[in-house]
Write a protein that holds these residues in place. Structure first.
Motif, PDB file in Angstrom:
ATOM      1  N   GLY A  14       0.805  -1.213   0.000  1.00 12.62           N
ATOM      2  CA  GLY A  14       0.000   0.000   0.000  1.00 12.62           C
ATOM      3  C   GLY A  14       0.838   1.262   0.000  1.00 12.62           C
ATOM      4  N   SER A  15       0.154   2.346  -0.277  1.00 14.12           N
ATOM      5  CA  SER A  15       0.710   3.703  -0.195  1.00 14.12           C
ATOM      6  C   SER A  15      -0.514   4.572   0.006  1.00 14.12           C
ATOM      7  N   ARG A  16      -0.333   5.831   0.373  1.00 13.34           N
ATOM      8  CA  ARG A  16      -1.522   6.683   0.585  1.00 13.34           C
ATOM      9  C   ARG A  16      -2.388   6.701  -0.672  1.00 13.34           C
ATOM     10  N   ALA A  17      -1.735   6.843  -1.829  1.00 16.83           N
ATOM     11  CA  ALA A  17      -2.513   6.937  -3.079  1.00 16.83           C
ATOM     12  C   ALA A  17      -3.188   5.609  -3.409  1.00 16.83           C
ATOM     13  N   ALA A  18      -2.440   4.506  -3.283  1.00 18.52           N
ATOM     14  CA  ALA A  18      -3.017   3.194  -3.622  1.00 18.52           C
ATOM     15  C   ALA A  18      -4.158   2.822  -2.678  1.00 18.52           C
ATOM     16  N   ASN A  19      -4.003   3.183  -1.399  1.00 17.86           N
ATOM     17  CA  ASN A  19      -5.061   2.857  -0.423  1.00 17.86           C
ATOM     18  C   ASN A  19      -6.348   3.603  -0.762  1.00 17.86           C
ATOM     19  N   GLU A  20      -6.167   4.873  -1.135  1.00 17.92           N
ATOM     20  CA  GLU A  20      -7.339   5.682  -1.446  1.00 17.92           C
ATOM     21  C   GLU A  20      -8.079   5.105  -2.649  1.00 17.92           C
ATOM     22  N   PRO A  42      -5.145  -2.870   6.892  1.00 19.40           N
ATOM     23  CA  PRO A  42      -3.992  -2.258   6.217  1.00 19.40           C
ATOM     24  C   PRO A  42      -2.760  -2.293   7.123  1.00 19.40           C
ATOM     25  N   PRO A  43      -1.592  -1.970   6.593  1.00 16.37           N
ATOM     26  CA  PRO A  43      -0.417  -1.833   7.467  1.00 16.37           C
ATOM     27  C   PRO A  43      -0.708  -0.791   8.549  1.00 16.37           C
ATOM     28  N   ALA A  44      -0.140  -0.975   9.731  1.00 23.07           N
ATOM     29  CA  ALA A  44      -0.475  -0.125  10.885  1.00 23.07           C
ATOM     30  C   ALA A  44      -0.331   1.360  10.598  1.00 23.07           C
ATOM     31  N   VAL A  45       0.699   1.712   9.843  1.00 22.46           N
ATOM     32  CA  VAL A  45       0.947   3.138   9.607  1.00 22.46           C
ATOM     33  C   VAL A  45      -0.196   3.790   8.821  1.00 22.46           C
ATOM     34  N   TYR A  46      -0.962   2.993   8.103  1.00 28.23           N
ATOM     35  CA  TYR A  46      -2.067   3.537   7.311  1.00 28.23           C
ATOM     36  C   TYR A  46      -3.424   3.381   8.000  1.00 28.23           C
TER      37      TYR A  46
END
Ligand code: PEP
Length: 246
Positions: A14-20, A42-46
């Motif tokens: 994931g990434s911020r953009a991919a998660n969105e 999701p990964p904890a950071v997200y």
């Protein structure tokens, strides 16, 4: 009686953009239904980002792991159940085979994590499963039995209604090989029996290369109450189709 649950475990993706993109595409397809709960891990950071993206939906949030320590303190890198609840998690996966294999988590540590979840009102999704060598040497039920017993030894019978168990044969995770519906049902039936009187209310998920093409026949089994989905949960359309099959 048991509400179905389909949980997407994004693992370290994931990434911020991919998660969105993933969440918004899924939510544009999905209409929540009474008998099915859908969760994203999701990964904890997200987690905060995904919590915000899910805010106006009925999809719930899960963590991929949790600390066995209940009280705050000097545990660098750990995330407590209280912190996960604080940011909106309802579930935490514990004892995933990747944590057991790469981080040396023992059955006792997994049981302690399940207890830590229950102490704060987080529902643990407790993963159990045998390796290929263990299946081939006919040790499947013995292995699952001892993984379960470690949990049953520390929980009160009344707490069992607040746990979820995921049967994830290690040889089926991320390999494209799925347990046949009959193989999965046999182990689920064994797990339910091992849980005793409370077994009837405990949700049992299957995990291991669940895809849109095999979900329906797995969900048709009497003791399969949903799925823990890895790779296919990263594709909104396919994850939607798996949820529809439930
Ligand atoms: C998992 O990681 O829990 C899992 C079941 O992965 P996959 O669906 O990719 O086999």
């Amino acid at each position: 009686m048991r509400r179905q649950l389909v949980m997407g475990n994004w693992k370290m993706n994931g990434s911020r953009a991919a998660n969105e993109q993933l969440v918004s595409t899924f939510l544009s397809l999905w209409q929540s239904v009474e008998g099915l709960e859908v969760a994203f891990a999701p990964p904890a950071v997200y987690l905060p980002q995904v919590a915000a993206l899910l805010a106006s939906s009925k999809v719930v949030l899960a963590a991929q792991d949790v600390s066995a320590h209940v009280d705050a303190g000097a545990f660098t890198g750990e995330l407590s159940g209280a912190m996960l609840v604080d940011i909106g998690c309802q579930y935490a996966i514990v004892g995933h085979s990747e944590r057991r294999a790469y981080h040396g988590e023992s059955d006792q540590q997994v049981a302690a994590k399940a207890l830590a979840c229950l102490a704060i009102g987080l529902t643990p999704v407790i993963c159990v499963g045998e390796s290929l060598a263990q299946r081939e040497s006919d040790e499947t039920l013995a292995v699952i039995g001892s993984q379960l017993d470690a949990v049953l030894n520390v929980l009160e019978p009344a707490q069992l209604k607040n746990i979820v168990i995921a049967y994830e044969p290690v040889w089926a995770i991320g390999t494209g090989k799925t347990a046949s519906p009959e193989q999965a049902q046999a182990v689920h039936h064994f797990i339910r029996a091992r849980l005793g009187e409370q077994g009837a209310v405990v949700r049992l998920l299957y995990g291991g290369s669940v895809k849109a093409s095999n979900a329906e026949e797995l969900f048709a089994q009497a003791d399969i109450d949903g799925a823990l989905v890895g790779g296919a949960a990263l594709h909104a359309e396919e994850f939607f189709q798996i949820c529809q099959a439930a």
